[in-house]
Scaffold this active site. Sequence first.
Site, PDB file in Angstrom:
ATOM      1  N   CYS A   2      93.750 -56.144 -27.645  1.00 59.89           N
ATOM      2  CA  CYS A   2      95.136 -56.486 -27.322  1.00 59.89           C
ATOM      3  C   CYS A   2      96.030 -56.194 -28.520  1.00 59.89           C
ATOM      4  O   CYS A   2      95.536 -55.993 -29.633  1.00 59.89           O
ATOM      5  CB  CYS A   2      95.222 -57.961 -27.002  1.00 59.89           C
ATOM      6  SG  CYS A   2      93.999 -58.512 -25.806  1.00 59.89           S
ATOM      7  N   ARG A  27      96.263 -49.989 -27.571  1.00 57.97           N
ATOM      8  CA  ARG A  27      95.302 -51.052 -27.890  1.00 57.97           C
ATOM      9  C   ARG A  27      94.840 -51.803 -26.639  1.00 57.97           C
ATOM     10  O   ARG A  27      93.820 -52.464 -26.655  1.00 57.97           O
ATOM     11  CB  ARG A  27      95.951 -52.076 -28.840  1.00 57.97           C
ATOM     12  CG  ARG A  27      96.487 -51.529 -30.108  1.00 57.97           C
ATOM     13  CD  ARG A  27      95.393 -51.288 -31.082  1.00 57.97           C
ATOM     14  NE  ARG A  27      94.633 -52.483 -31.404  1.00 57.97           N
ATOM     15  CZ  ARG A  27      94.472 -52.949 -32.626  1.00 57.97           C
ATOM     16  NH1 ARG A  27      95.048 -52.361 -33.634  1.00 57.97           N
ATOM     17  NH2 ARG A  27      93.729 -54.004 -32.845  1.00 57.97           N
ATOM     18  N   TRP A  73      94.327 -56.537 -23.174  1.00 58.15           N
ATOM     19  CA  TRP A  73      93.088 -55.939 -22.664  1.00 58.15           C
ATOM     20  C   TRP A  73      92.254 -57.115 -22.204  1.00 58.15           C
ATOM     21  O   TRP A  73      91.789 -57.916 -23.019  1.00 58.15           O
ATOM     22  CB  TRP A  73      92.382 -55.153 -23.768  1.00 58.15           C
ATOM     23  CG  TRP A  73      91.176 -54.412 -23.297  1.00 58.15           C
ATOM     24  CD1 TRP A  73      91.138 -53.179 -22.721  1.00 58.15           C
ATOM     25  CD2 TRP A  73      89.807 -54.857 -23.371  1.00 58.15           C
ATOM     26  NE1 TRP A  73      89.836 -52.831 -22.434  1.00 58.15           N
ATOM     27  CE2 TRP A  73      89.004 -53.846 -22.814  1.00 58.15           C
ATOM     28  CE3 TRP A  73      89.187 -56.011 -23.839  1.00 58.15           C
ATOM     29  CZ2 TRP A  73      87.615 -53.937 -22.725  1.00 58.15           C
ATOM     30  CZ3 TRP A  73      87.799 -56.114 -23.749  1.00 58.15           C
ATOM     31  CH2 TRP A  73      87.039 -55.077 -23.203  1.00 58.15           C
ATOM     32  N   ASN A  99      95.120 -62.601 -29.885  1.00 58.60           N
ATOM     33  CA  ASN A  99      94.050 -61.597 -29.803  1.00 58.60           C
ATOM     34  C   ASN A  99      92.765 -62.274 -30.242  1.00 58.60           C
ATOM     35  O   ASN A  99      92.790 -63.108 -31.151  1.00 58.60           O
ATOM     36  CB  ASN A  99      94.303 -60.423 -30.763  1.00 58.60           C
ATOM     37  CG  ASN A  99      95.420 -59.526 -30.296  1.00 58.60           C
ATOM     38  OD1 ASN A  99      95.957 -59.710 -29.215  1.00 58.60           O
ATOM     39  ND2 ASN A  99      95.771 -58.565 -31.131  1.00 58.60           N
ATOM     40  N   GLY A 100      91.656 -61.866 -29.647  1.00 59.08           N
ATOM     41  CA  GLY A 100      90.371 -62.450 -30.025  1.00 59.08           C
ATOM     42  C   GLY A 100      89.785 -63.214 -28.858  1.00 59.08           C
ATOM     43  O   GLY A 100      90.241 -63.068 -27.711  1.00 59.08           O
ATOM     44  N   GLU A 482      77.537 -37.704 -27.988  1.00 59.40           N
ATOM     45  CA  GLU A 482      78.997 -37.816 -28.126  1.00 59.40           C
ATOM     46  C   GLU A 482      79.698 -37.081 -26.974  1.00 59.40           C
ATOM     47  O   GLU A 482      80.685 -37.573 -26.427  1.00 59.40           O
ATOM     48  CB  GLU A 482      79.426 -37.257 -29.501  1.00 59.40           C
ATOM     49  CG  GLU A 482      80.907 -37.083 -29.736  1.00 59.40           C
ATOM     50  CD  GLU A 482      81.723 -38.377 -29.733  1.00 59.40           C
ATOM     51  OE1 GLU A 482      81.147 -39.467 -29.620  1.00 59.40           O
ATOM     52  OE2 GLU A 482      82.955 -38.265 -29.813  1.00 59.40           O
ATOM     53  N   LYS A 486      82.268 -38.832 -24.355  1.00 59.78           N
ATOM     54  CA  LYS A 486      83.647 -38.359 -24.140  1.00 59.78           C
ATOM     55  C   LYS A 486      83.886 -38.152 -22.654  1.00 59.78           C
ATOM     56  O   LYS A 486      84.918 -38.546 -22.120  1.00 59.78           O
ATOM     57  CB  LYS A 486      83.911 -37.015 -24.841  1.00 59.78           C
ATOM     58  CG  LYS A 486      84.060 -37.019 -26.325  1.00 59.78           C
ATOM     59  CD  LYS A 486      85.397 -37.545 -26.829  1.00 59.78           C
ATOM     60  CE  LYS A 486      85.281 -39.016 -27.105  1.00 59.78           C
ATOM     61  NZ  LYS A 486      84.732 -39.380 -28.386  1.00 59.78           N
ATOM     62  N   GLU A 489      84.140 -41.466 -20.771  1.00 54.99           N
ATOM     63  CA  GLU A 489      85.320 -42.255 -21.127  1.00 54.99           C
ATOM     64  C   GLU A 489      86.583 -41.804 -20.417  1.00 54.99           C
ATOM     65  O   GLU A 489      87.338 -42.631 -19.937  1.00 54.99           O
ATOM     66  CB  GLU A 489      85.594 -42.134 -22.640  1.00 54.99           C
ATOM     67  CG  GLU A 489      84.740 -42.973 -23.514  1.00 54.99           C
ATOM     68  CD  GLU A 489      85.257 -42.962 -24.954  1.00 54.99           C
ATOM     69  OE1 GLU A 489      85.240 -41.881 -25.569  1.00 54.99           O
ATOM     70  OE2 GLU A 489      85.668 -44.015 -25.443  1.00 54.99           O
ATOM     71  N   HIS A 505      60.361 -36.046 -20.535  1.00 49.32           N
ATOM     72  CA  HIS A 505      59.748 -37.375 -20.491  1.00 49.32           C
ATOM     73  C   HIS A 505      60.411 -38.276 -19.443  1.00 49.32           C
ATOM     74  O   HIS A 505      60.243 -39.490 -19.479  1.00 49.32           O
ATOM     75  CB  HIS A 505      59.818 -38.029 -21.877  1.00 49.32           C
ATOM     76  CG  HIS A 505      59.056 -37.262 -22.915  1.00 49.32           C
ATOM     77  ND1 HIS A 505      57.694 -37.194 -22.931  1.00 49.32           N
ATOM     78  CD2 HIS A 505      59.482 -36.463 -23.928  1.00 49.32           C
ATOM     79  CE1 HIS A 505      57.291 -36.423 -23.932  1.00 49.32           C
ATOM     80  NE2 HIS A 505      58.370 -35.952 -24.550  1.00 49.32           N
ATOM     81  N   LYS A 604      91.557 -48.993 -27.579  1.00 48.07           N
ATOM     82  CA  LYS A 604      91.251 -48.194 -28.762  1.00 48.07           C
ATOM     83  C   LYS A 604      90.392 -48.944 -29.761  1.00 48.07           C
ATOM     84  O   LYS A 604      89.460 -48.396 -30.333  1.00 48.07           O
ATOM     85  CB  LYS A 604      92.570 -47.754 -29.410  1.00 48.07           C
ATOM     86  CG  LYS A 604      92.386 -46.903 -30.647  1.00 48.07           C
ATOM     87  CD  LYS A 604      91.740 -45.579 -30.308  1.00 48.07           C
ATOM     88  CE  LYS A 604      91.496 -44.714 -31.524  1.00 48.07           C
ATOM     89  NZ  LYS A 604      90.498 -43.672 -31.220  1.00 48.07           N
TER      90      LYS A 604
HETATM   91  O1  M6R Z   1      87.214 -48.006 -34.575  1.00 50.92           O
HETATM   92  P1  M6R Z   1      85.764 -47.715 -34.512  1.00 50.92           P
HETATM   93  O2  M6R Z   1      85.397 -46.364 -35.047  1.00 50.92           O
HETATM   94  O3  M6R Z   1      84.913 -48.791 -35.145  1.00 50.92           O
HETATM   95  O4  M6R Z   1      85.404 -47.714 -32.976  1.00 50.92           O
HETATM   96  C1  M6R Z   1      84.090 -47.585 -32.522  1.00 50.92           C
HETATM   97  C2  M6R Z   1      84.052 -47.307 -31.043  1.00 50.92           C
HETATM   98  O5  M6R Z   1      84.655 -48.344 -30.338  1.00 50.92           O
HETATM   99  C3  M6R Z   1      84.752 -45.990 -30.698  1.00 50.92           C
HETATM  100  O6  M6R Z   1      84.193 -44.910 -31.376  1.00 50.92           O
HETATM  101  C4  M6R Z   1      84.684 -45.728 -29.189  1.00 50.92           C
HETATM  102  O7  M6R Z   1      83.369 -45.499 -28.790  1.00 50.92           O
HETATM  103  C5  M6R Z   1      85.601 -44.567 -28.826  1.00 50.92           C
HETATM  104  N1  M6R Z   1      86.341 -44.911 -27.662  1.00 50.92           N
HETATM  105  C6  M6R Z   1      84.866 -43.306 -28.600  1.00 50.92           C
HETATM  106  O8  M6R Z   1      85.667 -42.285 -28.133  1.00 50.92           O
END
Ligand code: M6R
Length: 609
Positions: A2, A27, A73, A99-100, A482, A486, A489, A505, A604
Amino acid sequence: MCGIVGYIGKRDALGILMDGLHRLEYRGYDSAGVAVVDGDLTVTRASGKIAELEKKVSQITHHGTTGIAHTRWATHGPPVEKNAHPHRDCSGRLAIVHNGIIENHAELRRDLQAKGHVISSETDSEILAHLIENEMKTQGDLSTALRFAVRRVRGTYGVAVVSMDEPGTICVARLGSPIVIGVGDGEMFVASDASAIMRYTTRVIYLDDGEMATLEAGNYRIRSLDNLPVAKEITEIEWSEEDVQKNGQPHFMLKEMLEQSEVLRNTMRGRLDADNGTAILGGLKDASERLRELDRITIVACGSAYYAGLVGKYMLEEYAGISVTVELASEFRYRKPVLTNTTAVIAVSQSGETADTLAAVKEAKMKGILTLGIVNTVGSTIARETDFGVYNHAGPEIGVASTKAFISQCVVFALLTLFLGRQRQLSLVMGKRIVEELKRLPELVDRILDGRELVRDVAEKYSDVTSMIFLGRKYCSPIAYEGALKLKEITYIHAEGYAAGEMKHGPIALVCPELPSVVLCPKDSVYEKTKSNIEELRARGGKIIAVTTEENDEVHEFAEDVIEIPKTLEMLTPILAVIPLQFFSYYTSVKKGIDPDKPRNLAKSVTVE
Ligand code: M6R
């Protein structure tokens, strides 16, 4: 997760708060709200993106010069208006944004209800408003009431509160969720992230855990939760306003991908020592002797940063000869890691605020282990908590999907490999060779960026598939993970990333003509092995999209589609190989009509467990 923004001064608070919310929308974007004190306390909230709140706010006619705002969020309760912040107490005289996570919210809720409080949302956060209300009855002033209220909370908070009874005050407190105070001229700002307020002031104070502040128009007082005065330094933010704009691109993600050659230049600037075949890392200078003694490294991170850590492991083991384990921070913190005093824990984080990574750092510190940070956000909590560190200098990353930060993290690992390698077994000749190749990287990245139209065509061709596999070996196995992350996401297509040798496997059972595979097969030391894996997929009707190095003509014989990347050292190839996968996901997302900057259910910066 948030986002919080607050203002107190002489200007109309509403405009500043709405502007801050727009900047924080990355955020969290489930719902949003704003509270302004103007003799009265006006709270306006809306579910959905900030634009929905904007429509409601445009109806407001009475304005004040003190206010707080929030973009949510959802953690507790769905993203509907009643769960949006700010939350009020029963009297409606005070409002909070939080937040939290309040872990003991259920117990506190029962207790407050027994005392007659009416709690109208399903959130954990609203509890805070009522706790403060309770304390106001006996403590008298807002700051003391907040201090006593948060003492009853178990969990994490970044909280801001305003009250009709003290219209010239905003009180804030922090434990585990960032709060930054902006110091203006006769006005003060507060936010969970400096990008929300940097348009108005670049002079900021980062609160640490266990601190709180009372802000007035031209004044601030910082105290500990034990009510002791705390002296804090004002920090000058280095990022410019331009850095947090889209610069004419339709999405932050595209803008950030296109910045990647410049990002690498910035990450490496002043850090390559060609004569000695090493890297100069100012943030590690005072740790140099301790680093020489290391025989083990544990890398802790989440998501993409974790995959960058895996790339780092391959580099460090091959060229520095140090044993490396890479752990998901969320797992590390709850098991019993065996760490010796010749181990260092390296935390990798773009935001520097990821709750799990931060907790892993704290765990390591508690055990007396040396901690290092590879962090992008200057002044962030992980940057401050770790003993030593290397900043990425990638500039602010706003797109939820990490792109430029990821490649910059991989490059920092290459720099660290040079530094630790030259302290150990890495020869001067090889060190110089790595430095030379690192210098070439930005130009090679530019060539990939120039070829992005071809990746768009391939992405559009496959945009209707429901599932995909990503494969790679050795340095490219983390890139397969990765690439799959991507795609998941920002396109919501189911994707799995595997080390290519693992397919047989189990996962190969999935392969059929409807399940295409993206295979990373640069001409490296494991090329022939990857080629055999490709044959195994083809024998089962699987379609292949190959990402290979230039001048590899034979790949056209066994791949439906081929994407080329320039040749470089094997250890640096993952940095190039990931870029076409970023574009692949981006163009698929756009083709499917999804906003890649704000994919569903994500935020984010993940500041909750
Ligand atoms: O801010 P950070 O690098 O610690 O974040 C880690 C993950 O939350 C972040 O890499 C997340 O997986 C991204 N959305 C990937 O695209």
